[in-house]
Enzyme design. Structure first.
Site, PDB file in Angstrom:
ATOM      1  N   TYR A   1     -15.911  17.403 -15.801  1.00  0.00           N
ATOM      2  CA  TYR A   1     -16.192  16.286 -15.770  1.00  0.00           C
ATOM      3  C   TYR A   1     -17.455  15.788 -15.076  1.00  0.00           C
ATOM      4  O   TYR A   1     -17.547  16.595 -14.170  1.00  0.00           O
ATOM      5  CB  TYR A   1     -14.948  15.595 -16.093  1.00  0.00           C
TER       6      TYR A   1
ATOM      7  N   LYS B   1      -7.698   6.702 -19.477  1.00  0.00           N
ATOM      8  CA  LYS B   1      -7.365   7.325 -21.204  1.00  0.00           C
ATOM      9  C   LYS B   1      -6.929   7.159 -21.799  1.00  0.00           C
ATOM     10  O   LYS B   1      -6.088   6.120 -22.263  1.00  0.00           O
ATOM     11  CB  LYS B   1      -8.250   8.931 -20.928  1.00  0.00           C
TER      12      LYS B   1
ATOM     13  N   ASP C   1      -6.565  19.893 -14.867  1.00  0.00           N
ATOM     14  CA  ASP C   1      -7.128  18.018 -15.100  1.00  0.00           C
ATOM     15  C   ASP C   1      -6.312  17.769 -16.547  1.00  0.00           C
ATOM     16  O   ASP C   1      -6.849  18.173 -17.157  1.00  0.00           O
ATOM     17  CB  ASP C   1      -8.840  17.589 -15.326  1.00  0.00           C
TER      18      ASP C   1
ATOM     19  N   ARG D   1       1.395  -1.503  -0.221  1.00  0.00           N
ATOM     20  CA  ARG D   1      -0.281  -0.019  -0.454  1.00  0.00           C
ATOM     21  C   ARG D   1       0.780   1.201  -0.148  1.00  0.00           C
ATOM     22  O   ARG D   1       0.725   2.043  -0.322  1.00  0.00           O
ATOM     23  CB  ARG D   1      -1.049  -0.396   1.318  1.00  0.00           C
TER      24      ARG D   1
END
Ligand SMILES: *Cc1c(COP(=O)(O)O)cnc(C)c1O
Length: 388
Positions: free
Chosen positions: A106, A203, A178, A54
């Protein structure tokens, strides 16, 4: 050899070779994947570079370093999704902090900001960031973070990162951009003044529609460390296998982007002259209102575009159902071309009224241009437009 070798190399070289041939155990050319959740201690009170998955993983670390280099940052955190990346940043805010966000951001980001502000974790105002008056008003409220998305989804509006970053710097506000729609191959927000770059690696960065992932790149080493510790605290980490796949996708990012945006420009030009099309939104077109700004702050115009069908929703239905090469699906940035109808898909949750205000009407079609033969894509568009 290339683990350190990227410093003086071009970004294409960094993307293609970062971590290549660094394996000490067997001399593997393609970097191995480390799935182990935990790591041995050398001995009593002697941890190695990695202790527990982690907090750190060599495969995830390789992707973080590569992305940080490509974005010109000081460090990066790889998260389990783009939303987790955005949430990681928002998680550092306090109840008296205010966030400025674009009114056409978004959908998932909009939902997240609303939900967290409804819980009283910070306040948020959604504004038109191209409107100077609205910007000044929002800055006067003493925000601590301004969140930018450019080009916007799905109308491809472009906002001036340098201008906003200068205003933010003067006011002591952090700027997060972004960069999902363009990737560092086309736009590098840190060089334009941003403090953070956010990605849905789902993406263009991965580019093969087979991973959900995200990243935050920080311009400053302290901020990078802080985010990294925070990611360990909240457990936002991405999986090693996803990081490995994304690294593999990243290898070809620059070649894919170059080709995909070339085809996108061709399709945009062609669509612009079609009688069934009312308007095309692509910053590469001289007719686009932000063409000059996009030419200045981007090195290309990307592979996303949208256009409005003169026939409204009836035409939209016939059009998407007639396509044979484009696939009807949400998401973007893959090697395959996708078509989406924002009003019934990506932006359905927004409601008709908010869509109307944002300028997203029922005849609007968004496309993500892939790597297919451009003539095949043109022929597909032509045949489907004839049907509507
Ligand atoms: C897809 C997307 C996100 C969210 O990313 P996920 O990987 O789906 O969580 C955030 N911002 C933009 C611009 C996106 O396109």
């Amino acid at each position: 050899m290339n683990h350190e070798g990227g410093r003086s190399c071009g970004p294409q070289t960094v993307a293609a070779t970062f971590g290549v041939a660094t394996d000490r155990a067997f001399g593997a050319v393609s970097p191995p994947i480390y799935l182990s959740s935990t790591y041995t201690f050398e001995g009593y009170n002697e941890p190695r570079s990695y202790e527990y998955g982690r907090s750190g993983n060599p495969t995830r670390e390789m992707l973080a370093e590569a992305l940080s280099k490509l974005e010109g940052g000081a460090g990066a955190v790889i998260t389990s999704s783009g939303m987790a990346a955005i949430d990681l940043l928002l998680g550092r805010l306090r109840p008296n902090d205010a966030v400025i966000a674009p009114h056409d951001c978004y959908g998932g980001t909009h939902r997240l900001l609303k939900a967290r502000s409804a819980l009283g974790q910070f306040s948020v105002s959604f504004i038109d960031q191209a409107d100077d008056m609205a910007l000044c008003e929002a800055f006067a409220g003493g925000p601590s973070l301004i969140f930018i998305e450019t080009p916007s989804n799905p109308l491809m509006r472009v906002v001036d990162i340098v201008k906003i970053a200068l205003m933010a710097k003067a006011a002591g506000i952090c700027v997060a951009v972004d960069n999902t729609f363009l990737s560092p191959a086309v736009q590098r927000p840190i060089a334009l003044g941003a403090d953070y770059v956010l990605h849905s690696t789902t993406k263009f960065l991965n580019g093969h529609s087979d991973v959900i992932g995200g990243a935050v790149v920080a311009a400053n080493i302290e901020k990078a460390r802080e985010l990294r510790n925070w990611a360990t605290t909240v457990g936002a980490c991405g999986s090693p296998f996803d990081a490995w796949l994304t690294m593999r996708g990243l290898r070809t990012l620059y070649a894919r982007m170059e080709r995909q945006q070339k085809t996108a420009a061709l399709l945009a030009e062609w669509l612009q002259d079609h009688p069934a099309v009312k308007i095309v939104h692509y910053p590469g077109l001289a007719s686009h209102p932000d063409h000059k700004l996009a030419s200045k702050q981007q090195t290309g115009f990307g592979a996303m575009l949208s256009f409005e069908l003169a026939g409204g929703s009836d035409a939209a239905r016939i059009f998407v159902e007639s396509l044979r090469v484009f696939t009807l699906a949400e998401s973007l940035g893959g090697v395959e071309s996708l078509v989406a109808h924002p009003a019934t898909m990506t932006h359905a949750d927004m409601g008709e009224r908010a869509r109307g205000i944002a300028g997203i009407n029922d005849g609007l079609i968004r496309i993500s241009v892939g790597l297919e033969n451009e003539q095949d894509l043109l022929t597909d568009l032509a045949a489907s437009l004839k049907a509507c």
